[in-house]
Design a protein around this motif. Structure first.
Motif, PDB file in Angstrom:
ATOM      1  N   PHE A   1     -28.509  29.665 -51.819  1.00 22.75           N
ATOM      2  CA  PHE A   1     -29.837  29.202 -52.038  1.00 22.75           C
ATOM      3  C   PHE A   1     -29.674  27.526 -52.603  1.00 22.75           C
ATOM      4  N   GLN A   2     -31.111  27.125 -52.175  1.00 21.41           N
ATOM      5  CA  GLN A   2     -31.212  25.495 -52.796  1.00 21.41           C
ATOM      6  C   GLN A   2     -30.829  25.339 -54.186  1.00 21.41           C
ATOM      7  N   GLN A   3     -31.566  26.340 -54.782  1.00 20.89           N
ATOM      8  CA  GLN A   3     -31.457  26.427 -56.301  1.00 20.89           C
ATOM      9  C   GLN A   3     -31.412  27.724 -57.019  1.00 20.89           C
TER      10      GLN A   3
ATOM     11  N   MET B   1     -26.680  28.470 -45.571  1.00 19.73           N
ATOM     12  CA  MET B   1     -26.537  27.543 -46.658  1.00 19.73           C
ATOM     13  C   MET B   1     -27.431  26.606 -46.604  1.00 19.73           C
ATOM     14  N   ASP B   2     -28.368  26.620 -47.945  1.00 21.90           N
ATOM     15  CA  ASP B   2     -29.221  25.585 -48.160  1.00 21.90           C
ATOM     16  C   ASP B   2     -28.974  24.464 -49.248  1.00 21.90           C
ATOM     17  N   GLU B   3     -28.556  23.431 -48.365  1.00 27.39           N
ATOM     18  CA  GLU B   3     -28.067  22.176 -49.209  1.00 27.39           C
ATOM     19  C   GLU B   3     -27.077  22.343 -50.192  1.00 27.39           C
ATOM     20  N   PRO B   4     -25.757  22.975 -49.706  1.00 27.10           N
ATOM     21  CA  PRO B   4     -24.858  23.793 -50.735  1.00 27.10           C
ATOM     22  C   PRO B   4     -24.209  22.481 -51.499  1.00 27.10           C
TER      23      PRO B   4
ATOM     24  N   LYS C   1     -36.992  24.198 -43.076  1.00 28.12           N
ATOM     25  CA  LYS C   1     -35.438  24.351 -43.050  1.00 28.12           C
ATOM     26  C   LYS C   1     -35.242  25.676 -43.849  1.00 28.12           C
ATOM     27  N   THR C   2     -35.650  25.586 -45.156  1.00 26.07           N
ATOM     28  CA  THR C   2     -35.473  26.715 -45.999  1.00 26.07           C
ATOM     29  C   THR C   2     -36.182  27.867 -45.395  1.00 26.07           C
ATOM     30  N   THR C   3     -37.378  27.692 -44.783  1.00 25.60           N
ATOM     31  CA  THR C   3     -38.163  28.945 -44.294  1.00 25.60           C
ATOM     32  C   THR C   3     -37.512  29.607 -43.316  1.00 25.60           C
TER      33      THR C   3
HETATM   34 MG   LIG Z   1     -35.513  23.601 -48.545  1.00 25.19          MG
END
Ligand SMILES: [Mg+2]
Ligand SMILES: Nc1ncnc2c1ncn2[C@@H]1O[C@H](COP(=O)(O)OP(=O)(O)OP(=O)(O)O)[C@@H](O)[C@H]1O
Lengths: 312, 331
Positions: B81-83, B159-162, B42-44
């Motif tokens: 970002f996720q983090q 949006m990565d798991e915001p 997903k992030t990729t």
């Molecule tokens: Mg990820």
């Protein structure tokens, strides 16, 4: 009794406090002695038992900054009354000032060479460290090891080849030569330390800046640099301290033109033996720049020197 | 805002497969949610669209242009970002202003001020604007990260798991808020989450990723009612879909090995006898845990049921879906 990881108990605080204070006294005593000696008269400085209380005198400082010669009665008469306070000090010994000494010049050389080489070591070191940390550099680990290996023997071990090279290239006894040399020696330290500091900054920060429309250089300048500032400042102090105190190469490679203060101070010879107060005065003044530089950067230094362990 | 399309994107890392032949099209104004287990890619996917990674093969089209060779800045996307994306050396306000101050946008001060205040208001962080970014709770940091994207008006928001580290109440509030913003701005959003409620409530399209492959892409209802594989069927629905060997009920189409029964697709009253092993009262519904021929089944019943633990009840499938031995759908 409760136990906390970051809040020491009272007993621990007292114990630590006493240890720190004793250590501070032990390390500061010689320093205080040097500073005090600078204000003694030559006689007081070598009296036995050593004098803790003495009448302060500026003779050491005057001797440090001037060259003097013994003068005859006629000369004194021809000169008339002393016009300045330092004239007066000198004449009491039966001498006259014939001109400034070379100390200011040597001191200025130290400033130029010390800060100059620190500046280049930090700029080049930061650039190299950033590349090592962020780009896929071929043979990265080998290169980093190679850079470190330049520090594996004492630099003075290569003194003779460097001496010959410098002579060939016309770098002997020049400011440029000394800056080049100290930059080279400090660079490995700078690359390694700063590489560690930059590695610790998550790359996401820069990526976020890139996405937000900044160029790589702007991202480096606005995001990486402020966060690495602490580490870079402490690295700069280490580099400056090395370049400032370096003695062996300075003796070997400099003489008339680019000589720094460390080889100069021990050559201060007074009338009939070493002029200890003048030497102590020189040492005291010599200490100041590093001290001021360190105090200016101390906020950064305190957190940087823990090498990231508690960096926030 | 713009259309974004991935065409046959493959990306592998040293030994891991990041993505394999992924194609998907995000139309202007759509809210697309990517679902998938950890490591699914997903992030990729987001990073490829943002230009932080280069695909091994395939094309990425934004607004009718293949952007594979464009820099992140040229692509004009915003990413949460996720983090880690708040700059620790800046205050919350400076963090929110950062994207607006970029050499590309160079927003005038008064516009910047207004935008930052508006976004802070929406995300309920107005009172923290002058804090250092490190002096925030995890949930506050996440909201500021989201704010850093929302102050901009990019072609697509990634949006990565915001909302992942917010409490349930704030999460559901921001979910609604985000949906409202999206509708208002007509924003295009690609949104990664593990949370199926987020997926079901916000998405106009859902993509289910597994092991670097896009298993299915379609509207939430279709993914739920018409999953293309057993894997997709298990991603959505709570409690999860029950899967049993087809032999238990019989009447399966040829080639099928498993029958999938959503809890609401079980009819109580006739069919196979099974035992009630546990009853969970959740207020608005009651979950029955059943034991049938060595398999556990979960189903739902209305809140004034007289069924008790230990009772034997009869059940039969109602609208089941079938899968073959590999987990592919059999129709
Ligand atoms: Mg990820
Ligand atoms: N920079 C990288 N180097 C090597 N492998 C990577 C890199 N980034 C991702 N991967 C690998 O690619 C795969 C997909 O990773 P990705 O980060 O896209 O997962 P994800 O779906 O976002 O998972 P999560 O839900 O845990 O965030 C994983 O197997 C991961 O190990």
């Amino acid at each position: 009794m409760s136990f906390s990881v970051n809040e020491p108990s009272n007993r621990q605080k007292w114990g630590a406090g006493i240890l720190v204070i004793s250590y501070a006294i032990i390390t500061l005593l010689p320093l205080l002695w040097i500073i005090a000696t600078g204000f003694k008269s030559p006689a007081d400085s070598i009296s036995y038992p050593p004098k803790v209380l003495f009448e302060p005198s500026l003779e050491g400082y005057v001797n440090l900054f001037t060259t003097q010669t013994r003068a005859s009665e006629e000369t004194f008469e021809a000169l008339g009354d002393p016009t300045t306070w330092y004239d007066e000090i000198v004449r009491k010994k039966g001498m006259v000032i014939v001109g400034p000494s070379r100390f200011s010049e040597r001191f200025l050389n130290s400033v130029i060479i010390g800060f100059g080489s620190t500046f280049f070591a930090i700029v080049l070191g930061t650039a190299a460290a950033y590349a090592f940390s962020r780009f896929r550099v071929p043979l990265k680990d080998d290169l980093l090891f190679f850079i470190l290996s330049t520090r594996m023997m004492p630099p003075i071990a290569v003194a003779i080849p460097i001496f010959l090279m410098f002579r060939q290239l016309g770098l002997s006894d020049t400011h440029a030569g000394m800056i080049l040399l100290y930059t080279g020696v400090n660079l490995s330290l700078a690359v390694w330390l700063i590489n560690g500091f930059i590695d610790e900054i998550p790359i996401e920060y820069e990526e976020a800046a890139l996405i937000d429309g900044y160029t790589r250089f702007q991202a480096f300048y606005k995001v990486v640099l402020p966060q690495a500032a602490t580490g870079i400042a402490s690295t700069a102090i280490f580099c400056l301290i090395f370049a400032w105190n370096e003695y062996a190469f300075a003796v070997l490679l400099t003489s008339g033109n680019a000589q720094t203060a460390p080889p100069f101070i021990p050559t201060i010879i007074g009338v009939g033996g070493f002029d200890w107060p003048a030497m102590a005065a020189g040492a005291t003044i010599f200490l100041l720049p590093v001290m001021v530089f360190t105090i200016l950067l101390r906020k950064h230094l305190l957190s940087g020197i823990t090498f990231g362990a508690v960096r926030k | 805002m713009a259309d974004v399309e991935l065409r046959n994107i493959t990306k592998s890392f040293d030994k891991d497969i990041g993505l394999e032949k992924v194609s998907l099209k995000i139309n202007d104004g759509e809210f697309v949610v990517l679902l998938g287990p950890t490591g699914a890619g997903k992030t990729t996917t987001l990073r490829l669209i943002a230009g932080l990674e280069k695909p091994d093969s395939g094309e990425i089209w934004i607004d009718g242009r293949n952007v594979v060779n464009d820099s992140p800045a040229q692509r004009d996307v915003a990413m949460v970002f996720q983090q880690y994306s708040l700059y620790p050396h800046l205050t919350v306000r400076e963090n929110l202003e950062f994207p607006l101050k970029s050499p590309i946008l160079k927003t005038p001060v008064d516009v910047m001020k207004r935008k930052v205040n508006d976004v802070a208001e929406v995300l309920r962080i107005s009172h923290k604007l002058d804090n250092k970014a490190t002096e925030l709770s995890g949930g506050e940091m996440q909201r500021v990260s989201m704010g850093r994207a929302l102050v901009r008006n990019p072609r697509i928001y990634l949006m990565d798991e915001p909302l992942s580290s917010l409490d349930a109440k704030l999460r559901s509030e921001l979910r609604i808020e985000l949906k409202r913003i999206q509708a208002e701005l007509g924003a295009t959003i690609l949104y990664v989450t593990h949370d199926q409620i987020e997926a079901m409530t916000m998405a106009t399209q859902i993509g289910v990723l597994n092991n670097g492959r896009l298993e299915q892409f379609g509207p939430p209802r279709e993914i739920y009612e018409n999953p293309s594989s057993q894997y997709v069927a298990t991603r959505l629905g709570s409690p999860r879909i029950n899967t049993l060997p087809v032999s238990i009920f019989g009447g399966a189409p040829a080639g099928s090995a498993l029958i999938g029964l959503r809890p609401e697709h079980i009819h109580i009253g006739s069919g196979q006898d099974c035992q009630v092993t546990r009853i969970e009262h959740l207020g608005d519904q009651i979950r029955l845990h059943l034991r049938l021929a060595g398999h556990n089944i979960i189903t739902l019943t209305d809140t004034h049921t007289s069924i008790k633990v230990g009772d034997v009840i009869a059940i039969q499938p109602n609208n089941p879906i079938f899968f073959d031995a590999n987990g592919s759908r059999v129709v």
